[in-house]
Design an enzyme around this catalytic site. Structure first.
Site, short mmCIF file in Angstrom:
data_model
loop_
_atom_site.label_atom_id
_atom_site.label_comp_id
_atom_site.label_asym_id
_atom_site.label_seq_id
_atom_site.Cartn_x
_atom_site.Cartn_y
_atom_site.Cartn_z
N HIS A 292 0.86 -1.19 0.00
CA HIS A 292 0.00 0.00 0.00
C HIS A 292 0.90 1.24 0.00
O HIS A 292 1.74 1.41 0.91
CB HIS A 292 -0.90 -0.01 1.24
N ALA A 293 0.71 2.10 -0.99
CA ALA A 293 1.64 3.24 -1.16
C ALA A 293 1.71 4.11 0.09
O ALA A 293 0.68 4.34 0.75
CB ALA A 293 1.20 4.09 -2.34
N HIS A 322 0.31 12.21 -5.09
CA HIS A 322 -0.23 12.23 -3.72
C HIS A 322 0.88 11.98 -2.70
O HIS A 322 1.06 12.73 -1.74
CB HIS A 322 -1.33 11.17 -3.57
N GLU A 323 1.66 10.92 -2.96
CA GLU A 323 2.72 10.56 -2.00
C GLU A 323 3.80 11.63 -1.98
O GLU A 323 4.31 12.00 -0.93
CB GLU A 323 3.33 9.20 -2.37
N HIS A 326 3.11 14.53 0.26
CA HIS A 326 3.50 14.34 1.67
C HIS A 326 4.96 14.74 1.88
O HIS A 326 5.30 15.45 2.82
CB HIS A 326 3.31 12.88 2.09
N GLU A 350 -2.95 15.41 3.40
CA GLU A 350 -3.48 14.58 2.31
C GLU A 350 -3.78 15.40 1.06
O GLU A 350 -3.91 14.86 -0.03
CB GLU A 350 -4.77 13.89 2.77
N HIS A 452 -6.66 0.71 5.89
CA HIS A 452 -6.56 1.65 7.00
C HIS A 452 -7.14 1.10 8.30
O HIS A 452 -6.84 1.64 9.37
CB HIS A 452 -7.23 2.96 6.62
N TYR A 462 -9.15 12.00 4.52
CA TYR A 462 -9.27 12.02 3.06
C TYR A 462 -10.57 12.70 2.63
O TYR A 462 -10.62 13.41 1.63
CB TYR A 462 -9.22 10.59 2.52
C1 BJ2 Z 1 -2.34 5.58 -1.13
C2 BJ2 Z 1 -2.50 6.35 0.16
N1 BJ2 Z 1 -1.54 5.84 1.15
C3 BJ2 Z 1 -1.55 6.52 2.45
C4 BJ2 Z 1 -1.34 8.03 2.24
O1 BJ2 Z 1 -0.44 8.42 1.46
O2 BJ2 Z 1 -2.12 8.79 2.82
C5 BJ2 Z 1 -0.46 5.90 3.35
C6 BJ2 Z 1 -1.05 4.71 4.07
C7 BJ2 Z 1 -1.72 5.29 5.26
C8 BJ2 Z 1 -1.00 6.61 5.57
N2 BJ2 Z 1 -0.08 6.79 4.44
C9 BJ2 Z 1 1.04 7.54 4.41
O3 BJ2 Z 1 1.80 7.52 3.48
C10 BJ2 Z 1 1.34 8.46 5.56
N3 BJ2 Z 1 2.65 8.11 6.11
C11 BJ2 Z 1 1.36 9.87 5.00
C12 BJ2 Z 1 1.66 10.91 6.05
O4 BJ2 Z 1 0.87 10.93 7.01
O5 BJ2 Z 1 2.64 11.63 5.89
C13 BJ2 Z 1 -3.93 6.17 0.66
O6 BJ2 Z 1 -4.16 5.31 1.47
N4 BJ2 Z 1 -4.93 6.92 0.11
C14 BJ2 Z 1 -4.78 7.98 -0.87
C15 BJ2 Z 1 -6.20 8.38 -1.23
C16 BJ2 Z 1 -7.15 7.71 -0.29
C17 BJ2 Z 1 -6.35 6.65 0.46
C18 BJ2 Z 1 -6.74 5.23 0.00
O7 BJ2 Z 1 -6.02 4.68 -0.86
O8 BJ2 Z 1 -7.76 4.72 0.50
ZN ZN Z 2 -1.79 10.51 1.93
#
Ligand code: BJ2
Ligand code: ZN
Length: 590
Positions: A292-293, A322-323, A326, A350, A452, A462
């Site tokens: 998961h990205a 998106h990434e 961050h 986000e 999540h 989000y």
């Molecule tokens: C693909 C994206 N991955 C998250 C994100 O980038 O937010 C990852 C996993 C959970 C947190 N995270 C982080 O990278 C944090 N370390 C970032 C930070 O807090 O700095 C994601 O989950 N998304 C994007 C759109 C909706 C949601 C989904 O795909 O449902």
């Molecule tokens: Zn994010």
């Protein structure tokens, strides 16, 4: 002199909260954050248990795999797929679970147009990823709540909501959803009509919720992968440039370089060299990783990384933005005191990458970077573009809203363990107008099949991001001197937009987020507002209303079409839709 308990308590009170009387607001703010210990407030043994539980849930989710769909497998007398055949997996030769979520199941949910295969993948994933977590989740909730209470919060949901520094947060998001629901319902009605044209009304109910497996995504959270089935004016250059990316030989590295070049064009920071050395941008073949990205700040001003099992698709190019958003935010506030190195609120974090993607995804920008040819700004192309953006940004809203609505109710105890799955589907039907394509019961744990939940990452960020990013977009477009419709704005190379964005992001969490919003809007507002996203989609809203004038807008729960075998031990909730389906003639003998 032996101090009385009273005097000792008064001393503790006085010294513990002395910082509240410090004259410096920033120092008071620092103390208000540093005194929240989070789960570290738990006794050693419970902290260990909670940490292990979280790790177990994340590893279980990330290692989950399913068998390939086998259309030749034993069928039931009415020809339907015999799901119970799955249960004898062990002696069902040839069924070795080999397909993982990324990239296999993501690809299948996006590209298969066989309802049977889609329904199999949808269910098999939930059996493999969600069900095994059910037993762990209740203990996880207990320990999370205990930690929250030790920090002075009601429960873990109260702790999470405190990130928004306002006591009417739930009212605020309820209000935003109420403003946006009409647009969502118009999109939902149009997409449902198109899916009926493709799959027929025995699978898609004309007045009911849309079965979740037909929307192009494992969680039905964004619908961009059914653009081909739903695009308003077919036969025009597709704004989904996946094929062009592949034809031009883009690598994952190229996609991240493309995203970085947009940030640099605004005068923002390039990625540090360690980023390119240490990020993981391609799924390794020698070990299981959490695909998961995600984006990571190693808190030393030098080391920032992204982990993404990147596929060459438009979706993954948007995710790369998106990434990288961050990382850009991390870089912008790296000179703040440590405790302020965070987003003004989680939604701001986000929103950063998505704001740039709103410009990068415009047909005019895609043409500028040779990913789209002969773009003309005709009405039909505009509607096609707005529609594809709505399949991402509008379709997502109720999902972004309900995931934590469910979790807050679990943390507060409004939802007990015996209602986990039925409440999840109540929310999915009521807010999203999406239904389970087959019977669900309380042996299932469908929320657990979404990253999540096992990863314990809050989700309402989000929902708020998808709204606030349009406030950002509107203000940056003003700064860039854009005139004309908001959806055509592209801030690429605008130093003015970059400066405004930098002024907001460099604050980190040093000021309450309304103050950061006030900087963004030059004092026009400091509140979350649905105006900009409604302005952006206004042309599409009018078009959808004209297209839908004979359509049933919304959905009736009891119109849901749910196929299913009432398994012997299912404690099926009297889900009215299920009862309706069980009575319907098309249902097969169990
Ligand atoms: C693909 C994206 N991955 C998250 C994100 O980038 O937010 C990852 C996993 C959970 C947190 N995270 C982080 O990278 C944090 N370390 C970032 C930070 O807090 O700095 C994601 O989950 N998304 C994007 C759109 C909706 C949601 C989904 O795909 O449902
Ligand atoms: Zn994010």
């Amino acid at each position: 002199m032996e101090w009385s308990r009273f005097h000792r308590h008064k001393w503790d009170q006085a010294t513990t909260f002395a910082w509240k009387n410090f004259s410096s607001a920033p120092v008071r703010r620092m103390f208000s954050f540093v005194t929240v210990l989070g789960r570290a407030a738990l006794p050693e043994d419970k902290l260990k248990e909670l940490t292990e539980l979280t790790q177990e849930m994340k590893s279980s989710y990330s290692a989950a795999k399913i068998c390939r769909y086998d259309p030749t497998r034993r069928r039931l007398d009415n020809g339907d797929y015999d799901y119970n055949a799955d249960n004898d997996l062990d002696n069902d030769i040839g069924c070795i679970p080999t397909l993982s979520l990324e990239p296999h199941l993501v690809q299948l949910m996006a590209t298969s147009r066989d309802p049977e295969e889609l329904r199999y993948v949808w269910r098999a994933w939930r059996d493999a990823a969600g069900r095994p977590l059910r037993g762990k989740y209740t203990r996880f909730v207990e320990l999370s709540n205990e930690a929250a209470r030790l920090n002075g919060f009601e429960d873990a949901g109260d702790f999470w909501r405190s990130d928004y520094e306002t006591d009417d947060f739930e009212d605020i998001i309820d209000g935003l959803w109420a403003e946006l629901r009409p647009l969502y319902e118009q999109l939902h009605a149009y997409v449902r009509r198109k899916l009926i044209e493709k799959y027929g009304d025995t699978i898609v109910p004309p007045r009911g919720p849309i079965p979740a497996h037909l929307l192009g995504n494992m969680w039905a959270q964004t619908w961009t992968h059914i653009l081909d089935l739903t695009v308003p004016y077919p036969g025009r250059p597709s704004v989904d440039v996946t094929n062009t990316l592949r034809r031009q030989g883009y690598s994952p590295f190229d996609m991240f370089r493309l995203s970085e070049s947009f940030f640099i064009s605004l005068g923002l920071e390039p990625m540090p060299s360690t980023f390119w050395q240490k990020s993981l941008l391609i799924k390794p073949t020698d070990r299981d990783v959490i695909c998961h990205a995600s984006a990571w700040d190693f808190c030393n001003g030098i080391d920032y990384r992204i982990k993404q099992c990147t596929q060459i698709t438009m979706e993954d190019m948007i995710t790369a933005h998106h990434e990288m958003g961050h990382i850009q935010y991390d870089l912008q506030y790296r000179n703040q005191p440590f405790i302020f190195r965070d987003g003004a609120n989680p939604a701001f974090h986000e929103a950063v990458g998505d704001v740039l993607a709103l410009s990068a995804a415009t047909p005019s920008h895609l043409q500028e970077i040779n990913l789209l040819a002969n773009v003309d700004e005709s009405f039909e192309n505009d509607i096609n573009f707005l529609f594809s953006m709505a399949l991402d940004k509008i379709a997502f809203l109720p999902f972004g809203y309900l995931v934590d609505k469910w979790r807050w109710e679990v943390f507060s105890g409004e939802i007990s363990e015996s209602q986990y799955n039925s409440r999840w589907w109540d929310l999915r039907v009521n807010y999203q107008g999406v239904s389970a394509p087959l019977l669900r019961d309380e042996d299932d744990f469908d929320p657990g099949a979404k990253f999540h939940i096992p990863a314990n990452v809050p989700y309402v960020r989000y929902f708020v991001s998808f709204i606030v990013q349009f406030q950002f977009h509107a203000e940056l477009c003003k700064a860039a001197g854009h005139s004309g419709p908001l959806h055509r704005c592209n801030i690429y190379r605008s130093a003015e937009a970059g400066r405004l964005l930098r002024n907001v992001l460099s604050l980190g969490k040093s000021r309450p987020w309304p103050e950061a919003l006030s900087v963004l809007t030059s004092g026009r507002t400091n509140q979350l507002e649905a105006g900009p996203i409604l302005e952006y989609f206004e042309p599409l809203m009018s078009w959808l209303e004209s297209q839908n004038k004979d359509e049933f807008i919304g959905w009736q729960e009891n119109e849901a079409i749910v196929l299913g075998v009432v398994s012997s031990n299912a404690s099926v909730r009297p889900f009215s839709a299920v009862i309706a389906a069980l009575k319907s003639p098309s249902r097969r003998a169990s």
